[in-house]
Scaffold this active site. Structure first.
Site, PDB file in Angstrom:
ATOM      1  N   CYS A  26      -8.509  -3.659  -0.691  1.00  0.00           N
ATOM      2  CA  CYS A  26      -8.902  -3.038  -1.958  1.00  0.00           C
ATOM      3  C   CYS A  26     -10.239  -2.312  -1.762  1.00  0.00           C
ATOM      4  O   CYS A  26     -10.363  -1.443  -0.904  1.00  0.00           O
ATOM      5  CB  CYS A  26      -8.954  -4.099  -3.055  1.00  0.00           C
ATOM      6  SG  CYS A  26      -9.160  -3.425  -4.705  1.00  0.00           S
ATOM      7  N   ASP A  63       1.715  -1.003  -6.812  1.00  0.00           N
ATOM      8  CA  ASP A  63       0.355  -1.493  -7.029  1.00  0.00           C
ATOM      9  C   ASP A  63      -0.167  -0.920  -8.348  1.00  0.00           C
ATOM     10  O   ASP A  63      -0.226   0.295  -8.521  1.00  0.00           O
ATOM     11  CB  ASP A  63      -0.525  -1.041  -5.855  1.00  0.00           C
ATOM     12  CG  ASP A  63      -1.856  -1.745  -5.801  1.00  0.00           C
ATOM     13  OD1 ASP A  63      -2.370  -2.115  -6.865  1.00  0.00           O
ATOM     14  OD2 ASP A  63      -2.384  -1.914  -4.694  1.00  0.00           O
ATOM     15  N   HIS A 100      -0.155  -5.297  -5.812  1.00  0.00           N
ATOM     16  CA  HIS A 100      -1.487  -5.365  -5.234  1.00  0.00           C
ATOM     17  C   HIS A 100      -1.733  -6.674  -4.494  1.00  0.00           C
ATOM     18  O   HIS A 100      -2.315  -6.675  -3.412  1.00  0.00           O
ATOM     19  CB  HIS A 100      -2.510  -5.209  -6.365  1.00  0.00           C
ATOM     20  CG  HIS A 100      -3.902  -4.966  -5.890  1.00  0.00           C
ATOM     21  ND1 HIS A 100      -4.309  -3.774  -5.350  1.00  0.00           N
ATOM     22  CD2 HIS A 100      -5.005  -5.777  -5.873  1.00  0.00           C
ATOM     23  CE1 HIS A 100      -5.588  -3.851  -5.029  1.00  0.00           C
ATOM     24  NE2 HIS A 100      -6.040  -5.058  -5.325  1.00  0.00           N
TER      25      HIS A 100
END
Lengths: 151, 360
Positions: free
Chosen positions: B151, B305, B334
């Site tokens: 991320c 995601d 995600h």
């Protein structure tokens, strides 16, 4: 999950689960569409603004009250935290310097630690030529590599 | 569906099964309500090599006698806690990579304190990351390092490699890493500069509170949380399901505040300015130029995601200058990209294969 019996029969729970999944998908899509609009973004911005203003008013009121009561405010505690952080930073630097000094005199403890360190000669199975590094597809485990990974 | 009648045997069997499940459900409900048997996370043995403020550089204890030459450094996000990469034994990405023979380190930014509101992206990328990577180099005696960022950790990896192209980053693995912030979907829409006053937010709160971060992320999928409780109720009899749900729930709810100045900078420079891919981002006086990155790059993205949308992550490799670069698109979200059954059986082995060939 439903269990298999000798006689197949309708599984109400399975149907419910499927309905749940579909409902979630549809509702999320609906809400996402509704939230992806200017009016929503504007109202959300307004809400955040209002919350922040309320928070600020509260904080200022509390600050005055705590000063009147001769007590430390949040700002005072944060300031104290900043002082502590600078002390921590200094301690870290001292610790680093001590570490460097310890390495320089080659302490017995460090020699012992070095002996326990693994060697750094590992190669992947099947590795032999320079080309292998560029072509993981030739690796024995290449079945696990999804199509998208291969160049 | 078939509509055949139930046989007496199956009915008896079903009643017995449901009775057992009811007992299991009751027991696990109590566990949940009383917080009993809370799963342990982040248990892989490690030592702290360096710390500054809340930031810590960890070295995980190697479990093989021979490791790959190039050390691997995980760089964490500012948005979430690091144990997503080190969940319970058997579900820990860190543990898996140690067993595959990697020497694994982690830069964990920790839980920001109120006084950390002054930290900027510059502090993370141009001050703390170089220091940590220098320590890894000194420790291992290797000039090369591999960086894996999840991320926003991937954004940090890109920023570092783009700001210090000669620093010896050999491999860069970006997982669910947004680069094109115009593709951030709802988060970009909500951060519209016409309505969103980031200065007022930061000036008021200092650090952006964890509660605001959590609610913003939950709003992206408004039904996910209530329905997850329904699914939990449905599967309360299943020990494995409940265990995995508790681990995941713990991590999702364990949101951390976002350091204020970094949030301001992130919003203005990236969300509004999209400067990372334009080559206009400057950190600590250094320009971040992705075209100068020459490391091997693996860009792992999840098709569904909702936090780092596919539109924001898919084009990462087109912005870096590397010759050896690959995209890996996974059907998932995600979190399921990096943790959970699908990750264990598919994503982790893929990373191992890609990275091991480039770590000798």
């Amino acid at each position: 999950m439903s269990e298999q019996t000798d006689q197949p029969r309708p599984d109400v729970m399975e149907a419910w689960r499927e309905w749940l999944t579909q409902t979630e998908r549809q509702f999320n899509a609906f809400f996402n569409e509704a939230m992806n609009t200017e009016p929503f973004a504007r109202s959300m911005g307004g809400y955040m603004e209002m919350t922040a203003a309320f928070q600020r008013t509260m904080a200022e009121g509390m600050q005055r009250y705590l000063t009147f009561m001769n007590m430390p405010s949040r700002t005072d505690v944060v300031d104290l935290g900043e002082t502590l952080r600078s002390i921590e930073d200094r301690l870290s630097r001292i610790e680093e310097m001590l570490q460097i000094a310890a390495e320089a005199v080659d302490m017995a403890e460090d020699r012992e630690a070095a002996r326990r360190e693994p060697t750094r000669t590992r190669t992947p199975a099947g590795y032999g030529t320079a080309e292998d590094a560029q072509e993981p597809a030739e690796h024995p485990q290449s079945e696990a590599v999804p199509q998208g990974l291969r160049r | 569906m078939s509509t055949q009648a139930k046989t007496p045997e199956s009915l008896v069997g079903q009643v017995g099964r449901e009775a057992t499940r009811t007992i299991d459900r009751s027991r696990r409900s109590l566990d949940l309500l009383l917080g009993r048997h809370d799963p342990d996370v982040g248990t892989t043995p490690k030592e702290t090599l360096f710390s500054k403020g809340t930031m810590k550089l960890y070295r995980f204890r190697p479990v093989t006698d021979d490791v790959y030459r190039v050390p691997l450094v995980f760089v964490m996000s500012l948005v979430s806690k690091s144990y997503i990469l080190d969940l319970a034994p058997g579900q820990s990405f860190v543990e898996y990579l140690l067993k595959q023979g990697f020497d694994v380190y982690m830069i964990d930014w920790g839980y920001p304190r109120a006084e950390d509101h002054t930290l900027r992206l510059d502090d993370y990328v141009v001050d703390m990351m170089p220091r940590c990577l220098e320590i890894v180099r000194e420790r291992t005696g290797q000039d090369d390092v591999s960086i894996l960022g999840y991320c926003m950790g991937g954004v940090f990896g890109l920023m570092y490699a783009g700001a210090f192209p000669e620093s010896g980053v050999r491999n860069l693995i970006c997982v669910a890493t947004p680069v094109d912030f115009d593709g951030m979907g709802l988060l970009r829409r909500w951060a519209d500069p016409r309505w969103f006053d980031v200065d007022r937010m930061v000036d008021t709160y200092g650090n952006i509170p964890a509660e605001i971060m959590l609610r913003s992320l939950e709003m992206l999928r408004p039904l996910e949380r209530p329905l997850s409780y329904l699914r939990l109720w449905d599967n309360l009899w299943d020990e494995e399901y409940v265990y995995n749900w508790r681990i995941r729930y713990k991590w999702v709810q364990d949101q951390i505040p976002f350091p204020g100045e970094a949030y301001r900078q992130f919003t203005k420079e990236l969300m509004w300015g999209n400067k990372l891919i334009k080559g206009e981002l400057e950190l600590g006086g250094k320009r971040v130029d992705l075209k100068r990155i020459s490391a091997s790059v693996l860009n792992a993205v999840a098709e569904f995601d909702h936090i780092s949308p596919y539109d924001a992550t898919k084009a990462l490799t087109s912005y870096v200058g590397s010759e050896d670069k690959q995209d890996l698109k996974v059907r998932g979200g995600h979190v399921s990209l990096i943790a959970g059954r699908s990750a264990v059986t598919r994503f982790w082995p893929t990373v191992n294969e890609w990275l091991s060939a480039r770590s000798v």
